[in-house]
Design an enzyme around this catalytic site. Structure first.
Site: not given
Ligand code: GH3
Ligand code: MG
Ligand code: MG
Ligand code: MG
Length: 307
Positions: A182, A190, A195, A199, A226
């Site tokens: 992760d 982001n 975004h 990506d 992610e």
């Molecule tokens: P942690 O260190 O605890 O993992 O914190 P985090 O901020 O990574 O965790 P969180 O799950 O809150 O955030 C995940 C983010 O990933 C939120 C979302 O906007 C982003 N995300 C998910 N899928 C995609 C994608 O396909 N593209 C982009 N650019 N961002 C994405």
């Molecule tokens: Mg994360």
């Molecule tokens: Mg996550």
């Protein structure tokens, strides 16, 4: 998934298996097809089944009906009943020209039925149509298993691979490991970089993970958002820890700037490792343990590996 691309131009031609007990019949068909296809031949049903199940499988099978030992209907029945060969289109080429026989052949799953004496231009046209359809189907199937953003396998592919490797490990008595990955503080990445750049970051992380894999059977897939997951056949906890640590270091060394991270000033990942000896516990439990280990890696400071 599919085999790696070949550098031999001959291998790029679609391949056709011609099955007929009469070598003279094979020769006529082979002569007309060999300029556009890689042609393989079999003079018995048994040999045909063997070639069809070999790697790489033919893209199309031209199948005679009347053959000693095993007739074409039985060959078709077995091809369609074996998951390794059921996707290969079969065209019957036969002197049996009764409607009932054609219906029987098509009912067994053949895509077409050509009666002898045949006209070579019609054989060529029908072969071309079915080979083109097969190629499109193959392409769609491979796209359905790839993640559109990172071009590594997607979760659907991972789920199928996990079931397959679970069964193999149980059969062969080998260990099996998974690693949940992760991206750390990715929400704030982001939020601050946008975004599009998010990506791009995910693509770079995916490439770094893929590049660390050691063996052909290893899989790195996008699990969602992610999160990524590694599937490591014939690997115990120790081995998986070593690979996970090399993945952590590889992403860390990309030094993708992340000025808004609560941790490092660049993008990092946390990883959770779990291994087992199938059929001990279950695939779901294995994933749950990897998830718990990932949670510990997060709560103990991120940019680290836990098992
Ligand atoms: P942690 O260190 O605890 O993992 O914190 P985090 O901020 O990574 O965790 P969180 O799950 O809150 O955030 C995940 C983010 O990933 C939120 C979302 O906007 C982003 N995300 C998910 N899928 C995609 C994608 O396909 N593209 C982009 N650019 N961002 C994405
Ligand atoms: Mg994360
Ligand atoms: Mg996550
Ligand atoms: Mg015959």
């Amino acid at each position: 998934m599919s085999s790696p691309p070949s550098s031999n131009p001959e291998d790029l031609l679609p391949s056709i298996l011609i099955v007929d007990d009469m070598p003279a019949n094979i020769r006529v068909l082979a002569d007309t097809l060999k300029s556009d296809y890689r042609v393989r031949v079999a003079t018995s049903g048994t040999k045909a089944l063997e070639i069809a199940a070999s790697e790489p499988p033919p893209d199309l099978i031209l199948l005679d009906v009347m053959m000693p030992e095993m007739d074409g209907y039985e060959v078709c029945r077995r091809l369609k009943g074996d998951p390794r060969t059921s996707h290969i289109p079969v065209i019957f080429v036969t002197a049996k020209d009764e409607a009932e026989e054609e219906a029987l052949g098509l009912g067994l799953g053949a895509v077409d039925y050509i009666t002898k004496p045949f006209h070579l231009p019609i054989v060529r046209a029908r072969v071309r149509t079915h080979v083109n359809l097969k190629r499109k189907t193959d392409l769609l199937e491979s796209l359905a298993l790839l993640d559109g953003l990172t071009h590594i396998p997607n979760r659907r592919y991972f789920d199928v691979a996990l079931q397959r490797e679970w069964a193999r490990a149980a059969r062969e008595g080998t260990p099996l490991a998974v690693v949940m990955v992760d991206v750390d503080h990715f929400k704030s990445y982001n939020d601050h970089y946008g975004h599009g750049q998010g990506d791009e970051c995910l693509r770079r992380v995916a490439n770094a993970l893929r590049a660390r894999l050691q063996r052909p059977a290893d899989v790195a897939a996008r699990y969602g958002g992610e999160e990524f997951v590694l599937l490591l056949p014939d690997t115990d906890t120790e081995g998986a820890l070593v690979l996970a640590e090399s993945c952590r270091a590889a992403v860390n060394d990309l030094r993708i700037p992340h000025a808004y991270s609560d941790g490092a000033d660049h993008v990092t990942i946390s990883l959770g490792v779990a291994a087992t000896h199938p059929p001990d516990e279950s695939a779901n439990l294995l994933l749950a343990r990897a998830d718990e280990a990932l949670y510990r890696a997060k709560s103990e400071g991120r940019n680290r590996v836990r098992a």
